[in-house]
Write an enzyme that holds these catalytic residues in place. Structure first.
Site, PDB file in Angstrom:
ATOM      1  CG  PHE A 103     -13.256   1.543   6.786  1.00  0.00           C
ATOM      2  CD1 PHE A 103     -12.781   0.978   5.604  1.00  0.00           C
ATOM      3  CD2 PHE A 103     -13.915   0.718   7.688  1.00  0.00           C
ATOM      4  CE1 PHE A 103     -12.948  -0.365   5.331  1.00  0.00           C
ATOM      5  CE2 PHE A 103     -14.093  -0.640   7.424  1.00  0.00           C
ATOM      6  CZ  PHE A 103     -13.607  -1.179   6.238  1.00  0.00           C
ATOM      7  CG  ASN A 147      -3.764  -2.265   6.718  1.00  0.00           C
ATOM      8  OD1 ASN A 147      -3.630  -1.899   5.549  1.00  0.00           O
ATOM      9  ND2 ASN A 147      -4.795  -2.985   7.118  1.00  0.00           N
ATOM     10  CE1 TYR A 154      -9.350  -2.763  -0.028  1.00  0.00           C
ATOM     11  CE2 TYR A 154      -8.340  -1.012  -1.305  1.00  0.00           C
ATOM     12  CZ  TYR A 154      -8.223  -2.098  -0.456  1.00  0.00           C
ATOM     13  OH  TYR A 154      -6.987  -2.518  -0.026  1.00  0.00           O
ATOM     14  CE  LYS A 194      -3.996  -2.265   2.157  1.00  0.00           C
ATOM     15  NZ  LYS A 194      -5.026  -2.153   3.227  1.00  0.00           N
ATOM     16  CG  HIS A 204      -5.321  -6.221  -0.536  1.00  0.00           C
ATOM     17  ND1 HIS A 204      -6.563  -6.119   0.058  1.00  0.00           N
ATOM     18  CD2 HIS A 204      -5.440  -7.146  -1.525  1.00  0.00           C
ATOM     19  CE1 HIS A 204      -7.398  -6.955  -0.562  1.00  0.00           C
ATOM     20  NE2 HIS A 204      -6.750  -7.577  -1.530  1.00  0.00           N
ATOM     21  CB  THR A 246      -7.390  -5.583   9.695  1.00  0.00           C
ATOM     22  OG1 THR A 246      -7.949  -6.726   9.045  1.00  0.00           O
ATOM     23  CG2 THR A 246      -7.672  -4.337   8.877  1.00  0.00           C
ATOM     24  CD  GLU A 283      -8.973  -8.838  -3.935  1.00  0.00           C
ATOM     25  OE1 GLU A 283      -7.814  -9.156  -3.567  1.00  0.00           O
ATOM     26  OE2 GLU A 283      -9.902  -8.638  -3.132  1.00  0.00           O
TER      27      GLU A 283
HETATM   28  N1  UDP Z   1      -9.782  -0.376   7.092  1.00  0.00           N
HETATM   29  C1  UDP Z   1      -9.877   0.848   7.755  1.00  0.00           C
HETATM   30  N2  UDP Z   1     -10.569   0.905   8.953  1.00  0.00           N
HETATM   31  C2  UDP Z   1     -11.164  -0.195   9.504  1.00  0.00           C
HETATM   32  C3  UDP Z   1     -11.070  -1.416   8.825  1.00  0.00           C
HETATM   33  C4  UDP Z   1     -10.377  -1.470   7.626  1.00  0.00           C
HETATM   34  O1  UDP Z   1      -9.364   1.861   7.289  1.00  0.00           O
HETATM   35  O2  UDP Z   1     -11.764  -0.083  10.569  1.00  0.00           O
HETATM   36  C5  UDP Z   1      -9.039  -0.433   5.817  1.00  0.00           C
HETATM   37  C6  UDP Z   1      -7.695  -1.131   5.968  1.00  0.00           C
HETATM   38  O3  UDP Z   1      -6.768  -0.503   5.075  1.00  0.00           O
HETATM   39  C7  UDP Z   1      -8.031  -2.545   5.529  1.00  0.00           C
HETATM   40  C8  UDP Z   1      -9.031  -2.283   4.396  1.00  0.00           C
HETATM   41  O4  UDP Z   1      -9.793  -1.188   4.866  1.00  0.00           O
HETATM   42  O5  UDP Z   1      -6.883  -3.246   5.120  1.00  0.00           O
HETATM   43  C9  UDP Z   1      -9.945  -3.429   4.055  1.00  0.00           C
HETATM   44  O6  UDP Z   1     -10.598  -3.865   5.234  1.00  0.00           O
HETATM   45  P1  UDP Z   1     -10.744  -5.430   5.566  1.00  0.00           P
HETATM   46  O7  UDP Z   1     -11.705  -5.560   6.698  1.00  0.00           O
HETATM   47  O8  UDP Z   1     -11.041  -6.175   4.305  1.00  0.00           O
HETATM   48  O9  UDP Z   1      -9.282  -5.809   6.117  1.00  0.00           O
HETATM   49  P2  UDP Z   1      -8.119  -6.707   5.456  1.00  0.00           P
HETATM   50  O10 UDP Z   1      -8.771  -7.798   4.664  1.00  0.00           O
HETATM   51  O11 UDP Z   1      -7.282  -5.780   4.608  1.00  0.00           O
HETATM   52  O12 UDP Z   1      -7.335  -7.239   6.627  1.00  0.00           O
HETATM   53 MG    MG Z   2     -10.193  -7.695   3.182  1.00  0.00          MG
END
Ligand code: UDP
Ligand code: MG
Length: 139
Positions: free
Chosen positions: A59, A114, A51, A11, A117, A93, A128
């Site tokens: 968010f 974070n 997304y 990212k 991805h 996450t 994807e």
């Molecule tokens: N994200 C965020 N706030 C949250 C949860 C997720 O900004 O409370 C962002 C974060 O960058 C995350 C992405 O949205 O990686 C996608 O969320 P997901 O729940 O799919 O998490 P991931 O699969 O990336 O662990």
């Molecule tokens: Mg995810």
């Protein structure tokens, strides 16, 4: 059908911080082979499309803004049990919850910024990967 492939993005926060090489090394050490890879910069439209499953989440706007804020590295990776093993390698996450030694524990700044991805299913890994790469770019 399990494809043994997953999809990842390094990212904008991690690219900006100069952590691309260190994160690629972790993926390599984790046993993942590169099928396709490129550095690119998502437009807000493209990031929003990628997304779209999170459209209703609070968010979403912030996430789209962040993911289009700078270059990323997108890649398709291959390994037995790729999706599950890659999620283990990157960690939770929220970096505060990520297991020690995981990519997010090492490189993520916050739950939003974070570092990486990782696709969450074989089906999404395929969708994807095809979003970012043509079949002729996968080897
Ligand atoms: N994200 C965020 N706030 C949250 C949860 C997720 O900004 O409370 C962002 C974060 O960058 C995350 C992405 O949205 O990686 C996608 O969320 P997901 O729940 O799919 O998490 P991931 O699969 O990336 O662990
Ligand atoms: Mg995810």
């Amino acid at each position: 059908m399990a494809t043994n492939r997953t999809f990842t993005m390094i990212k904008p926060d991690a690219v900006k911080a100069g952590n691309t090489g260190a994160i690629l090394a972790k993926m390599n050490e984790g046993g993942f082979r590169i099928v396709a890879m490129k550095k690119t910069h998502l437009s807000p439209e493209k990031a929003g499309e990628f997304y779209a499953i999170h459209k209703e989440r609070p968010f979403y706007g912030e996430l789209v803004e962040f993911m289009s804020s700078g270059p990323i590295v997108a890649a398709i990776l291959e390994k037995d049990n790729a999706v599950e093993d890659f999620r283990k390698l990157i960690g939770a996450t929220n970096p505060a919850d990520a297991a020690p030694g995981t990519i997010r524990a090492l490189f993520a700044k916050s739950i939003g910024e974070n570092a990486v991805h990782g696709a969450d299913s074989d089906e999404n890994a395929n969708i994807e990967g095809n979003f970012h790469f043509a079949g002729t770019e996968m080897f």
